[in-house]
Scaffold this active site. Sequence first.
Site, short mmCIF file in Angstrom:
data_model
loop_
_atom_site.label_atom_id
_atom_site.label_comp_id
_atom_site.label_asym_id
_atom_site.label_seq_id
_atom_site.Cartn_x
_atom_site.Cartn_y
_atom_site.Cartn_z
N LYS A 117 0.84 -1.20 0.00
CA LYS A 117 0.00 0.00 0.00
C LYS A 117 0.88 1.25 0.00
O LYS A 117 1.59 1.51 0.96
CB LYS A 117 -0.91 0.05 1.23
CG LYS A 117 -1.96 1.16 1.06
CD LYS A 117 -2.59 1.61 2.35
CE LYS A 117 -1.86 2.73 3.02
NZ LYS A 117 -1.89 4.04 2.32
N GLU B 294 10.21 14.88 15.83
CA GLU B 294 10.53 14.86 14.40
C GLU B 294 9.67 15.90 13.69
O GLU B 294 8.44 15.83 13.73
CB GLU B 294 10.21 13.46 13.85
CG GLU B 294 10.61 13.30 12.40
CD GLU B 294 10.38 11.87 11.89
OE1 GLU B 294 9.30 11.32 12.12
OE2 GLU B 294 11.30 11.34 11.24
N CYS C 270 13.42 10.43 7.11
CA CYS C 270 13.40 9.90 8.47
C CYS C 270 14.77 10.01 9.13
O CYS C 270 14.88 10.21 10.32
CB CYS C 270 12.90 8.46 8.48
SG CYS C 270 13.70 7.44 7.26
N GLU D 239 10.38 0.64 10.16
CA GLU D 239 11.31 1.75 9.95
C GLU D 239 10.55 3.02 10.32
O GLU D 239 9.67 3.44 9.57
CB GLU D 239 11.70 1.87 8.47
CG GLU D 239 12.42 0.67 7.91
CD GLU D 239 13.88 0.67 8.29
OE1 GLU D 239 14.35 1.65 8.89
OE2 GLU D 239 14.53 -0.34 8.00
P1 NDP Z 1 1.95 7.67 8.65
O1 NDP Z 1 2.82 6.86 9.53
O2 NDP Z 1 0.54 7.88 9.04
O3 NDP Z 1 1.92 7.04 7.17
C1 NDP Z 1 2.75 6.04 6.69
C2 NDP Z 1 1.94 4.98 5.93
O4 NDP Z 1 1.12 4.25 6.83
C3 NDP Z 1 0.98 5.57 4.92
O5 NDP Z 1 0.88 4.70 3.81
C4 NDP Z 1 -0.32 5.60 5.70
O6 NDP Z 1 -1.43 5.67 4.89
C5 NDP Z 1 -0.24 4.30 6.43
N1 NDP Z 1 -1.07 4.19 7.63
C6 NDP Z 1 -1.66 5.17 8.36
N2 NDP Z 1 -2.32 4.64 9.41
C7 NDP Z 1 -2.16 3.31 9.35
C8 NDP Z 1 -2.58 2.20 10.17
N3 NDP Z 1 -3.30 2.38 11.28
N4 NDP Z 1 -2.20 0.94 9.82
C9 NDP Z 1 -1.45 0.73 8.73
N5 NDP Z 1 -1.02 1.74 7.91
C10 NDP Z 1 -1.35 3.00 8.23
O7 NDP Z 1 2.65 9.06 8.40
P2 NDP Z 1 1.97 10.44 7.95
O8 NDP Z 1 2.00 10.47 6.49
O9 NDP Z 1 0.66 10.65 8.62
O10 NDP Z 1 3.01 11.48 8.55
C11 NDP Z 1 2.91 11.88 9.93
C12 NDP Z 1 4.28 12.10 10.52
O11 NDP Z 1 4.97 10.87 10.51
C13 NDP Z 1 5.19 13.03 9.73
O12 NDP Z 1 5.03 14.35 10.12
C14 NDP Z 1 6.55 12.52 10.08
O13 NDP Z 1 6.99 13.10 11.26
C15 NDP Z 1 6.33 11.06 10.30
N6 NDP Z 1 6.72 10.24 9.14
C16 NDP Z 1 7.90 9.60 9.21
C17 NDP Z 1 8.32 8.84 8.15
C18 NDP Z 1 9.60 8.13 8.24
O14 NDP Z 1 10.08 7.64 7.23
N7 NDP Z 1 10.18 8.03 9.39
C19 NDP Z 1 7.59 8.75 6.92
C20 NDP Z 1 6.32 9.44 6.94
C21 NDP Z 1 5.94 10.16 8.02
P3 NDP Z 1 -1.94 7.11 4.35
O15 NDP Z 1 -0.78 7.95 4.07
O16 NDP Z 1 -2.64 6.76 3.13
O17 NDP Z 1 -2.81 7.64 5.42
#
Ligand code: NDP
Length: 481
Positions: free
Chosen positions: A183, A388, A291, A257
């Site tokens: 996904k 972060e 990240c 991760e």
């Molecule tokens: P999320 O952790 O919500 O998103 C990452 C992925 O997980 C997306 O595909 C999201 O779907 C999906 N997801 C969301 N909720 C669930 C769940 N309950 N079960 C399984 N999958 C799920 O990150 P955000 O995009 O909301 O970003 C929020 C914050 O997270 C950022 O401000 C940043 O600080 C941090 N972040 C860190 C990352 C890293 O690599 N360390 C990467 C991204 C974010 P969808 O996006 O479609 O909602």
Amino acid sequence: MTFDYAPAPESRAVVDIASHYGLFIGGQFVDAASGDALKTVNPATEEVLAEVSVAGAADVDAAVLAARRAFDEVWGGMPGRDRAKYLYRIARIIQERSRELAVLETLDNGKPIKESRDVDIPLAAAHFFYHAGWADKLGYAGYGSNPKPLGVAGQVIPWNFPLLMLAWKIAPALACGNTVVLKPAETTPLTALAFAEICQQAGLPDGVVNILTGAGETGRLLVEHSGIDKVAFTGSTEVGRQIMRAVAGTSKRLTLELGGKGANIVFDDAPIDQAVEGIVNGIYFNQGHVCCAGSRLLVQETIADTLIASLKRRLGTLRLGDPLDKNTDIGAINSAAQLGRIMDLARSGDDEGAERWTAPCALPDRGWWFPPTVFTGVSQAHRIAREEIFGPVLSVLTFRTPDEAVEKANNTPYGLSAGIWTEKGSRILWMADRLRDGVIWANTFNRFDPTSPFGGYKESGFGREGGVAGLGAYLSAEEGR
Ligand code: NDP
């Protein structure tokens, strides 16, 4: 005298974006059972790029079933040398379509074209090449003489490096003989859908790769599905925690991760100009949506003033604007929600008494933008030193001794990355021994290579991706080491 840069836009005509995309299940594009869809938007212009299906429970069932069938009937038992041919083919097609993929990534994500063209897409191809090489040599990887795949992997990825994170997940899974349901993030589904076409183009057997677009709920349905054997997630620590709870007590294997608050540590004997470039690359690369970003600068007190002055001068030369322009250094923030989070945290820096400096640059009228920002006078208790931000915001702290640098660098719930800038090799090794981070760069930052394992400690997650270590996440534990 300085010269302005003339516009150098990459052509948008190299991509052909459909108005609507279905889900990729069992080798075919199909509409979601519910008919639900979401819109994906260009963050630099707020223009709707396409509508994509939202997978619900019935679609997740269908994709997991297709992946299981492909695993049982074709992929799981296929000799490694044959799997390798498909991976090589995919890598070559990514290279052949690299210009199109780079433009698509930039349109959907907002990152500068020079980054998608020179970093994301070449590294995505490199991951498939690297893992193609392993597919028929797994018996020599240190996981037993005949290691077995796990089965079906459910993979959820974020929006910051859409195609690259897909490659990090899918390439090792396929090389080890697993099938996948992936996904992509809600805001950046387009290159994953282009990858589905690449799977068709490569003649990959149906069901080996399935792509389910949708929002967080689709991700939740996937990781909680009883038909998957392995969960791989990259994203926020908060969602990582939810997934860990959901997987606890099942036989699913899990790698996470998660976030980071990397320290970029500059000693007084470091070459200042190179260190400044490393700091810029550490936190302003990909608008800071990284990240492992070097979001905390720890600078030795004696050189702090000189270094900060140099850094501000350099930041004044960065060009923010149209991500499709080849001269652009800083692109758009991926979503309005992310921009809101960055603004909130930056405001907390002001409120808690840190001093904000913003690079002088005009922001476009439409789209979501945040200028390169530096906070000085930051203390370890400030939110901007602990949380972060995931944006182009640097928090500067100072230290006097190497011990103090280590203590401050490790004073975080995260443990993903760090950088050390010094001319002394012995000091690099001394520091690296003491820093609690999965990745430590010396006199460089944000360097990635498929041969090198990547992953974190503490709240940055567990498990490694890339290198020999990354294969272990997709091979059967029974075979052991
Ligand atoms: P999320 O952790 O919500 O998103 C990452 C992925 O997980 C997306 O595909 C999201 O779907 C999906 N997801 C969301 N909720 C669930 C769940 N309950 N079960 C399984 N999958 C799920 O990150 P955000 O995009 O909301 O970003 C929020 C914050 O997270 C950022 O401000 C940043 O600080 C941090 N972040 C860190 C990352 C890293 O690599 N360390 C990467 C991204 C974010 P969808 O996006 O479609 O909602």
